[in-house]
Design a protein around this motif. Structure first.
Motif, short mmCIF file in Angstrom:
data_model
loop_
_atom_site.label_atom_id
_atom_site.label_comp_id
_atom_site.label_asym_id
_atom_site.label_seq_id
_atom_site.Cartn_x
_atom_site.Cartn_y
_atom_site.Cartn_z
N SER A 175 0.99 -1.18 -0.15
CA SER A 175 0.00 0.13 0.05
C SER A 175 0.84 1.31 0.05
O SER A 175 2.26 1.34 0.37
N CYS A 176 0.13 2.48 -0.25
CA CYS A 176 1.00 3.55 0.05
C CYS A 176 0.29 4.51 1.03
O CYS A 176 -0.80 4.22 1.36
N VAL A 177 0.82 5.66 1.21
CA VAL A 177 0.30 6.71 2.21
C VAL A 177 -1.06 7.13 1.61
O VAL A 177 -1.32 7.44 0.63
N THR A 178 -2.07 7.47 2.57
CA THR A 178 -3.32 7.71 2.32
C THR A 178 -3.70 9.01 3.09
O THR A 178 -3.03 9.16 4.08
N PHE A 179 -4.53 9.96 2.70
CA PHE A 179 -4.91 11.14 3.51
C PHE A 179 -5.64 10.54 4.60
O PHE A 179 -6.46 9.71 4.57
N VAL A 180 -5.51 11.11 6.07
CA VAL A 180 -6.35 10.85 7.05
C VAL A 180 -7.12 12.09 7.45
O VAL A 180 -8.08 11.92 8.24
N ASP A 181 -6.49 13.18 7.09
CA ASP A 181 -7.21 14.56 7.76
C ASP A 181 -8.08 15.39 6.92
O ASP A 181 -8.62 16.42 7.43
N VAL A 182 -8.17 14.87 5.66
CA VAL A 182 -9.25 15.72 4.85
C VAL A 182 -10.22 14.96 4.37
O VAL A 182 -10.56 14.97 3.23
N LYS A 183 -10.59 13.86 5.00
CA LYS A 183 -11.96 13.08 4.73
C LYS A 183 -13.19 13.55 5.53
O LYS A 183 -13.11 14.02 6.47
N PRO A 184 -14.02 13.33 4.59
CA PRO A 184 -15.70 13.94 5.06
C PRO A 184 -16.01 12.96 6.29
O PRO A 184 -15.47 11.70 6.06
N ILE A 185 -16.69 13.50 7.20
CA ILE A 185 -17.11 12.82 8.41
C ILE A 185 -18.77 12.96 8.52
O ILE A 185 -19.30 13.81 8.34
N VAL A 186 -19.20 11.82 8.66
CA VAL A 186 -20.77 11.51 8.85
C VAL A 186 -20.85 11.46 10.52
O VAL A 186 -20.49 10.66 11.13
N ALA A 187 -21.80 12.54 10.90
CA ALA A 187 -22.16 12.70 12.27
C ALA A 187 -23.38 12.67 12.50
O ALA A 187 -24.34 12.85 11.64
N ASN A 188 -23.87 12.94 13.99
CA ASN A 188 -25.18 13.04 14.53
C ASN A 188 -26.18 12.00 13.97
O ASN A 188 -27.09 12.43 13.39
N GLY A 197 -25.98 10.15 11.32
CA GLY A 197 -25.96 10.08 9.86
C GLY A 197 -26.82 11.10 9.28
O GLY A 197 -27.39 11.07 8.18
N ASN A 198 -27.11 12.55 9.99
CA ASN A 198 -27.86 13.51 9.84
C ASN A 198 -27.20 14.72 9.17
O ASN A 198 -27.46 15.45 8.78
N VAL A 199 -25.73 14.55 9.59
CA VAL A 199 -24.96 15.58 9.10
C VAL A 199 -23.51 15.08 8.44
O VAL A 199 -23.06 14.02 8.71
N ILE A 200 -23.19 15.84 7.26
CA ILE A 200 -21.74 15.73 6.88
C ILE A 200 -21.10 16.74 7.13
O ILE A 200 -21.24 17.84 6.66
N ARG A 201 -19.64 16.58 7.61
CA ARG A 201 -18.79 17.71 7.76
C ARG A 201 -17.95 17.48 6.82
O ARG A 201 -16.94 16.57 6.74
N GLY A 202 -17.66 18.38 5.80
CA GLY A 202 -16.72 18.22 4.80
C GLY A 202 -15.60 19.40 4.67
O GLY A 202 -15.73 20.23 5.83
N GLU A 229 -26.13 8.70 -0.56
CA GLU A 229 -26.19 7.62 0.47
C GLU A 229 -26.60 8.22 2.00
O GLU A 229 -27.45 7.68 2.68
N VAL A 230 -26.10 9.38 2.51
CA VAL A 230 -26.25 9.76 3.74
C VAL A 230 -27.53 10.53 3.50
O VAL A 230 -28.61 10.39 4.45
N ILE A 259 -23.05 20.13 6.25
CA ILE A 259 -24.35 19.88 5.43
C ILE A 259 -25.48 19.16 6.54
O ILE A 259 -25.05 17.96 7.02
N GLU A 260 -26.47 19.56 6.85
CA GLU A 260 -27.36 19.20 7.78
C GLU A 260 -28.62 18.53 7.12
O GLU A 260 -29.23 19.25 6.06
N PHE A 261 -29.17 17.42 7.07
CA PHE A 261 -30.21 16.82 6.62
C PHE A 261 -31.28 16.89 7.47
O PHE A 261 -31.12 16.70 8.74
#
Length: 277
Positions: A147-160, A162-167, A189-190, A269-271
């Motif tokens: 494998s190679c190095v991947t990003f870990v600090d700029v991935k979107p997060i699903v919270a609350n 499944g009602n919120v996406i933090r991008g 999907e979310v 983004i709040e759903f």
């Protein structure tokens, strides 16, 4: 005839790009060199990753992509050659190619062997490209890794629940549009078809995604009246994008200058939930 693409943060003022092309042509006189971009923000591997992700499907089999961004020879732990989607990618192992391998695994990843004749990362990539072009097997050019190095600090997060996406804003293009690291598939999907709201500074709250830039309600205003208004759209790479309709970054402003949002800024983004219906 080999096709070689170049993506760098070298800029266009100095001689660096010309030197790279000259060395490529000296080793491979018949190669075709394509400039992808030499104006990647300095040392910005997220920008570079986004750009490289955008060109993959456009080039033919066996194209060699050189990505030289934040590639100081003595600072990066390793440099890699990657065979993916029937094409070759040469880059520092700093996360630039992680976006590709997250979509689906590569066929082969090799940590390149660095000889004493190599003075800089670009020299390493040029020599490697020449060897690949001449038919040398990738596994003979270094150590095969899983494998190679991947990003870990700029991935979107699903919270609350499944009602919120933090991008995060990961790229600002030539038109001043701000690309957010939320893909269309993730949004659907979310969201599951629910209404949503995204706050943009203190002025805008956007609750719809345009099908195209001029997708406005013309029964309310003319297109001219909408100029400068903020909008959301999925761009050609299917990433969510915040734009100002018909804006000009030089004359009228951009998302960065007018809304105060720039690279690495977060968006929420709040759903709509059942309690809000």
């Amino acid at each position: 005839m080999s096709i070689i693409t170049l993506t760098t943060d070298f800029g266009i003022k100095d001689h660096f790009v010309a030197v790279a092309k000259g060395k490529l042509l000296s080793l491979m006189p018949n190669c075709q060199i394509i400039d992808v971009s030499h104006k990647v923000d300095f040392y910005n591997i997220t920008n570079a990753s986004y750009i490289v992700n955008g060109i993959c499907d456009a080039f033919p089999k066996d194209t060699i992509h050189i990505v030289c961004v934040d590639a100081e020879l003595y600072e990066v732990e390793s440099f890699i050659a990657l065979h993916w989607n029937d094409q070759y990618f040469l880059a520092p192992n700093n996360g630039i190619l992680g976006t590709l391998t997250e979509q689906y695994p590569s066929d082969l990843i090799v940590e390149l062997e660095i000889s004493d004749s190599v003075k800089c990362a670009m020299d390493l990539f040029i020599q490697t490209a020449s060897k690949i072009s001449s038919g040398e097997k990738l596994e003979n050019l270094g150590k095969v890794v899983e494998s190679c190095v991947t990003f870990v600090d700029v991935k979107p997060i699903v919270a609350n629940d499944g009602n919120v996406i933090r991008g995060t804003i990961i790229y600002e293009d030539h038109y001043g549009n701000a690309v957010i690291n939320v893909s269309k598939s993730m949004f659907n999907e979310v969201g599951r078809g629910r209404n949503f709201r995204m706050s943009v500074g203190t002025r805008y709250k956007i609750s719809r995604i345009n099908k195209f830039y001029s997708d406005f309600n013309l029964e309310v205003k003319t297109l001219k009246d909408y100029e400068g208004d903020a909008l959301l759209i999925f761009n050609e790479l299917d990433f969510l994008q915040l734009s100002l309709y018909k804006s000009n970054p030089v004359k009228t402003g951009s998302v960065k200058s007018l809304l105060g949002l720039t690279y690495r800024d977060s968006v929420t983004i709040e759903f709509e939930t059942k309690e809000q219906e």
